[in-house]
Design a protein around this motif. Sequence first.
Motif, PDB file in Angstrom:
ATOM      1  N   LYS A   1       0.925  -1.264   0.049  1.00 19.44           N
ATOM      2  CA  LYS A   1      -0.176  -0.167   0.070  1.00 19.44           C
ATOM      3  C   LYS A   1       0.913   1.446   0.115  1.00 19.44           C
ATOM      4  O   LYS A   1       0.572   2.464  -0.698  1.00 19.44           O
ATOM      5  CB  LYS A   1      -0.956  -0.056   1.371  1.00 19.44           C
ATOM      6  CG  LYS A   1      -2.019   0.947   1.146  1.00 19.44           C
ATOM      7  CD  LYS A   1      -3.038   0.724   2.211  1.00 19.44           C
ATOM      8  CE  LYS A   1      -4.236   1.525   2.203  1.00 19.44           C
ATOM      9  NZ  LYS A   1      -5.225   1.202   3.354  1.00 19.44           N
ATOM     10  N   LEU A   2       2.013   1.240   0.900  1.00 19.30           N
ATOM     11  CA  LEU A   2       2.858   2.385   0.770  1.00 19.30           C
ATOM     12  C   LEU A   2       3.442   2.697  -0.321  1.00 19.30           C
ATOM     13  O   LEU A   2       3.689   3.835  -0.710  1.00 19.30           O
ATOM     14  CB  LEU A   2       3.735   2.051   2.275  1.00 19.30           C
ATOM     15  CG  LEU A   2       4.544   3.039   2.673  1.00 19.30           C
ATOM     16  CD1 LEU A   2       3.765   4.474   3.052  1.00 19.30           C
ATOM     17  CD2 LEU A   2       5.579   2.745   3.594  1.00 19.30           C
ATOM     18  N   VAL A   3       3.869   1.582  -1.033  1.00 22.27           N
ATOM     19  CA  VAL A   3       4.679   1.549  -2.244  1.00 22.27           C
ATOM     20  C   VAL A   3       3.650   2.321  -3.357  1.00 22.27           C
ATOM     21  O   VAL A   3       3.964   3.349  -4.024  1.00 22.27           O
ATOM     22  CB  VAL A   3       5.074   0.319  -2.788  1.00 22.27           C
ATOM     23  CG1 VAL A   3       5.670   0.302  -4.376  1.00 22.27           C
ATOM     24  CG2 VAL A   3       6.135  -0.200  -1.828  1.00 22.27           C
ATOM     25  N   HIS A   4       2.386   2.005  -3.408  1.00 25.96           N
ATOM     26  CA  HIS A   4       1.606   2.603  -4.294  1.00 25.96           C
ATOM     27  C   HIS A   4       1.463   4.172  -3.951  1.00 25.96           C
ATOM     28  O   HIS A   4       1.488   5.170  -4.683  1.00 25.96           O
ATOM     29  CB  HIS A   4       0.202   2.047  -4.166  1.00 25.96           C
ATOM     30  CG  HIS A   4      -1.005   2.676  -4.717  1.00 25.96           C
ATOM     31  ND1 HIS A   4      -0.948   3.170  -6.251  1.00 25.96           N
ATOM     32  CD2 HIS A   4      -2.029   3.511  -4.426  1.00 25.96           C
ATOM     33  CE1 HIS A   4      -1.813   3.615  -6.516  1.00 25.96           C
ATOM     34  NE2 HIS A   4      -2.528   4.177  -5.665  1.00 25.96           N
ATOM     35  N   LYS A   5       1.303   4.328  -2.321  1.00 24.07           N
ATOM     36  CA  LYS A   5       1.186   6.138  -2.102  1.00 24.07           C
ATOM     37  C   LYS A   5       2.211   6.857  -2.359  1.00 24.07           C
ATOM     38  O   LYS A   5       2.348   7.803  -2.742  1.00 24.07           O
ATOM     39  CB  LYS A   5       1.145   5.907  -0.418  1.00 24.07           C
ATOM     40  CG  LYS A   5       0.571   6.993  -0.174  1.00 24.07           C
ATOM     41  CD  LYS A   5       0.048   6.862   1.597  1.00 24.07           C
ATOM     42  CE  LYS A   5       0.422   8.343   2.255  1.00 24.07           C
ATOM     43  NZ  LYS A   5       1.207   7.909   3.414  1.00 24.07           N
ATOM     44  N   GLU A   6       3.613   6.149  -2.479  1.00 27.38           N
ATOM     45  CA  GLU A   6       4.816   6.877  -2.445  1.00 27.38           C
ATOM     46  C   GLU A   6       5.127   6.621  -3.985  1.00 27.38           C
ATOM     47  O   GLU A   6       6.435   6.680  -4.073  1.00 27.38           O
ATOM     48  CB  GLU A   6       5.816   6.592  -1.563  1.00 27.38           C
ATOM     49  CG  GLU A   6       5.142   6.622  -0.159  1.00 27.38           C
ATOM     50  CD  GLU A   6       6.007   6.958   0.868  1.00 27.38           C
ATOM     51  OE1 GLU A   6       7.137   6.671   0.892  1.00 27.38           O
ATOM     52  OE2 GLU A   6       5.495   7.639   1.988  1.00 27.38           O
TER      53      GLU A   6
END
Length: 405
Positions: free
Chosen positions: A389-394
């Motif tokens: 999820k974080l990878v998508h966000k960043e």
Amino acid sequence: MNAKIINRMTEKQLAILGGKPCFKEIIHVSRPFIPDKNIFSGYLEDIFTSRFLTNSGRYQLELEEKIALLHHVKYCAAVANGTLGLQLTIKALGLKGEVIIPAFTFIATAHSVTWEGLKAVFCDIDSKTLNIDPDKAERLINRNTSAIIGVHVYGNPCDTEMLEAICKRKGLKLIFDSAHAFLCSKNGKMIGNFGNAEVLSFHATKLFSTFEGGAVLTNDEALYKKIKLLRNFGFTGYNSVESIGINAKLNEVSAAFGLVSLVTIRERISRGRQIYNMYKALLEEIPGIYVHSFLRDSEVNYQYFPIFVNETEYGLSRDTLYKILWTENIRARRYFYPSCHKMEPYCSMPDVGKSELTKTEEASSKILCLPTYFDLKDEEVLQIAGIIKLVHKEREEIKACLKTA
Ligand code: T4K
């Protein structure tokens, strides 16, 4: 506990952007189940005392009986590994010429055909099931074809009805590479009961393991007898050999390890189902991440947790996500990338790319198998999903970082 992890994940800086890896220890895609040491020691003690280490020992026979019972199949011949199981089946069925196999599989499926001196003809898959597409397989049949090998990819059973109908109509043999499908079923019918024979793998990375090992399941008595003969050099008695066999026997230590591991198999499948549902709920809300779903009429063993990454929606490619997960010590794997027809010796063969393998190539470029095994903790599932999820966000920051690197 969830709130704590979610907080930690919101504060987390990705390793690729200069932070510390999410996990100190590597999280592997799979981990073998290690049974109770004391119980296993009892079996070892007995093997040491009896000094029967192999050649149809009592533990091999007991394991074969139990596996046949569990799969509701008449015969089970244990072998040294799944690849040899495929080779023995090919030899025992007397296959010749060409064998149609899916290109989206582990290389062992193709190699077993080639090793037996036959030509592996690669067929495309159905994009929903990731299994061989029966219509496309039928179109590849010619007068040199002797068999089709279907692979139950990730334990999801093939379209067995269609494949059986085609093979019956065309007079072909049908084998299933069931390396992923221990204890899976379709419409209540257990794996092991489809085609002429099905081959299981008991490799260390599989749900059910005997270190290395495998088994051929069949309801055909003559085929079973032939496989038993071939796995033991072709011996029919102490002093007589009937045909060119090989050594493909399962040793007693492996068989004993299997017997002890079998006790917890249902528990481990349930844990796999829990992990699957947990990952699914967490990942489905992330744009561009699609969880591979299993067929409604099938029972799978949850040995694999495959997702597809849609680059446009997720913002980064499958390969970038894969690399980032590794920097976080999450060893996700691209099963099966490259697909068989993209690897040597097959990719150099002049007519290999002849048939269109578009669905295979698409699946192979988007698939990613996430860690899943019985003792993977809930917190770890939360963290892995949190990283995705974080990878998508960043994603924009990551893209900029990759550009300058
Ligand atoms: N057909 C199909 C469709 C198959 O998938 C396979 C095997 C076969 C036929 C042939 O069956 P066998 O002849 O192997 O019985 C693994 C396995 O080696 C292979 O058996 C399996 N398919 C394939 C899908 O995966 P790798 O190259 O990914 O294995 P490896 O060593 O990278 O291990 C994966 C992860 O598992 C690692 O991150 C660490 C962990 N691991 C591995 C081993 C060996 C452990 O924790 N302990 C271990 O002992 O091929």
